[in-house]
Design an enzyme around this catalytic site. Structure first.
Site, short mmCIF file in Angstrom:
data_model
loop_
_atom_site.label_atom_id
_atom_site.label_comp_id
_atom_site.label_asym_id
_atom_site.label_seq_id
_atom_site.Cartn_x
_atom_site.Cartn_y
_atom_site.Cartn_z
N ARG A 60 0.85 -1.21 0.00
CA ARG A 60 0.00 0.00 0.00
C ARG A 60 0.88 1.25 0.00
O ARG A 60 1.37 1.69 1.04
CB ARG A 60 -0.89 -0.03 1.24
N ARG A 86 1.09 -6.44 -9.82
CA ARG A 86 1.57 -5.73 -8.63
C ARG A 86 1.80 -6.69 -7.47
O ARG A 86 2.29 -6.28 -6.42
CB ARG A 86 0.65 -4.56 -8.24
N HIS A 153 -0.20 3.90 -10.36
CA HIS A 153 -1.15 4.24 -9.27
C HIS A 153 -0.40 4.98 -8.14
O HIS A 153 -0.35 4.50 -7.00
CB HIS A 153 -1.74 2.92 -8.78
N ASP A 196 -13.09 9.21 -5.38
CA ASP A 196 -12.66 8.10 -6.23
C ASP A 196 -13.18 8.38 -7.64
O ASP A 196 -14.31 8.02 -7.98
CB ASP A 196 -13.22 6.78 -5.65
N GLU A 252 -3.26 9.09 -10.51
CA GLU A 252 -2.90 7.88 -11.24
C GLU A 252 -2.96 8.11 -12.75
O GLU A 252 -4.02 8.44 -13.29
CB GLU A 252 -3.86 6.75 -10.86
C1 BG6 Z 1 -8.08 3.31 -6.93
C2 BG6 Z 1 -9.51 2.95 -7.25
O1 BG6 Z 1 -7.36 3.39 -8.12
O2 BG6 Z 1 -7.50 2.30 -6.11
C3 BG6 Z 1 -10.28 2.73 -5.95
O3 BG6 Z 1 -10.08 3.96 -8.04
C4 BG6 Z 1 -9.59 1.69 -5.10
O4 BG6 Z 1 -11.61 2.31 -6.26
C5 BG6 Z 1 -8.14 2.14 -4.87
O5 BG6 Z 1 -10.28 1.60 -3.85
C6 BG6 Z 1 -7.33 1.15 -4.03
O6 BG6 Z 1 -7.39 -0.14 -4.58
P1 BG6 Z 1 -6.66 -1.33 -3.86
O7 BG6 Z 1 -7.02 -2.57 -4.64
O8 BG6 Z 1 -5.19 -1.04 -3.91
O9 BG6 Z 1 -7.16 -1.34 -2.43
#
Ligand code: BG6
Length: 274
Positions: A60, A86, A153, A196, A252
């Site tokens: 994360r 990923r 992202h 979002d 992103e």
């Molecule tokens: C964003 C999405 O790119 O990533 C969101 O638009 C999503 O909807 C977020 O919650 C995080 O995604 P993840 O799979 O890393 O928890």
């Protein structure tokens, strides 16, 4: 060497330093976790203090690579959110060191998933210098046209989300929190709640105005996704502290509308962070 101890003793990490900048990259996901240009010594990227580094779930923070789909798998239940690269180990194929720029080239262990209909070559080129330049190239290796989505992202480090203002995000967006309704981007783009949004906003330079300024350039994208989970979702995410949302914003560089590639055709998705 890097003087940031957050990542010390974590597996699969590379540190790169030259006269212009420093970066930390995880081979798991080929994910850049830190980028600090030397001219201002300021960390551009955010990594959750509770991120999991178990080599199983995506990390994360930093710059996860979403590919070959964005969000849910096209065949539901048949793949993880944001694709399958990923959460796999990538291999460093090439490293070119110069005093003011270091280039690294990575490839994932497995870019193809023929069950899901993807036969492709994927390459990530990362240039670390005064700017961080990250370039994802997809080449269709199948003998039919393929369609893919992707995202660089990036989680940007901010002092306080409530003080952040974005510049350069224009036009309409799909609100992922409201049934993908099409809405108009606010003229003054600030954050007071969960966001979002998929902005149909190609190749538009974006400025993140905080205490300092971070510039994000995008090439080869059809969208910019802006995400901040705010407090309720931060609490639901196990790998994010309750107040994690305060110190990050995702900008992103994305392909969300399905990009078609003829056999042997390639496409580049690029993000430059200054
Ligand atoms: C964003 C999405 O790119 O990533 C969101 O638009 C999503 O909807 C977020 O919650 C995080 O995604 P993840 O799979 O890393 O928890």
């Amino acid at each position: 060497m890097h003087n940031d101890n957050r990542f010390i003793s974590l597996p699969h990490l590379m540190e790169v330093e030259n006269s212009q900048g420093r970066a930390v990259i995880s081979l798991f996901g080929a994910q850049v976790l830190s980028f600090v240009p030397k001219h201002d010594a300021r960390e551009r990227l955010w990594v959750s203090p509770t991120a999991v580094f178990d080599g199983q779930i995506p990390i994360r923070g930093g710059i996860p690579i979403c590919w070959p789909w964005f969000g849910k798998a096209p065949i539901e239940e048949k793949g993880p959110n944001h694709g399958y690269v990923r959460n796999q180990l990538w291999t460093l194929k090439h490293c070119d060191y110069h005093e003011d720029n270091t280039q690294l080239i990575f490839e994932p262990a497995n870019a193809s998933d023929t069950q899901l209909g993807y036969k492709a070559n994927l390459q990530l080129i990362i240039n670390i210098g005064r700017a961080l330049n990250i370039e994802l190239t997809t080449t269709n290796l199948s003998d039919t046209t393929c369609t893919y989505n992707a995202a660089l992202h990036s989680y940007f480090n901010v002092s306080n989300i409530e003080n952040v203002q974005l510049e350069g995000v224009v036009g309409e967006y799909f609100d992922q929190l409201d049934n993908h309704c099409v809405k108009t981007t606010p003229l003054i783009y600030r954050f007071t709640q969960e966001v979002d949004r998929i902005h149909l906003c190609p190749e538009q330079p974006i400025v993140i105005n905080d205490e300092f300024v971070t510039r994000v350039k995008s090439i080869g994208n059809d969208s910019i996704v802006i995400w901040n989970p705010w407090i309720t979702k931060s609490k639901q995410l196990k790998d994010m502290p309750d107040n994690g949302y305060k110190h990050m914003v995702c900008v992103e560089t994305s392909i969300t509308q399905g990009l078609q590639l003829a056999p042997e055709q390639s496409h580049k998705l690029v993000q430059v962070i200054e």
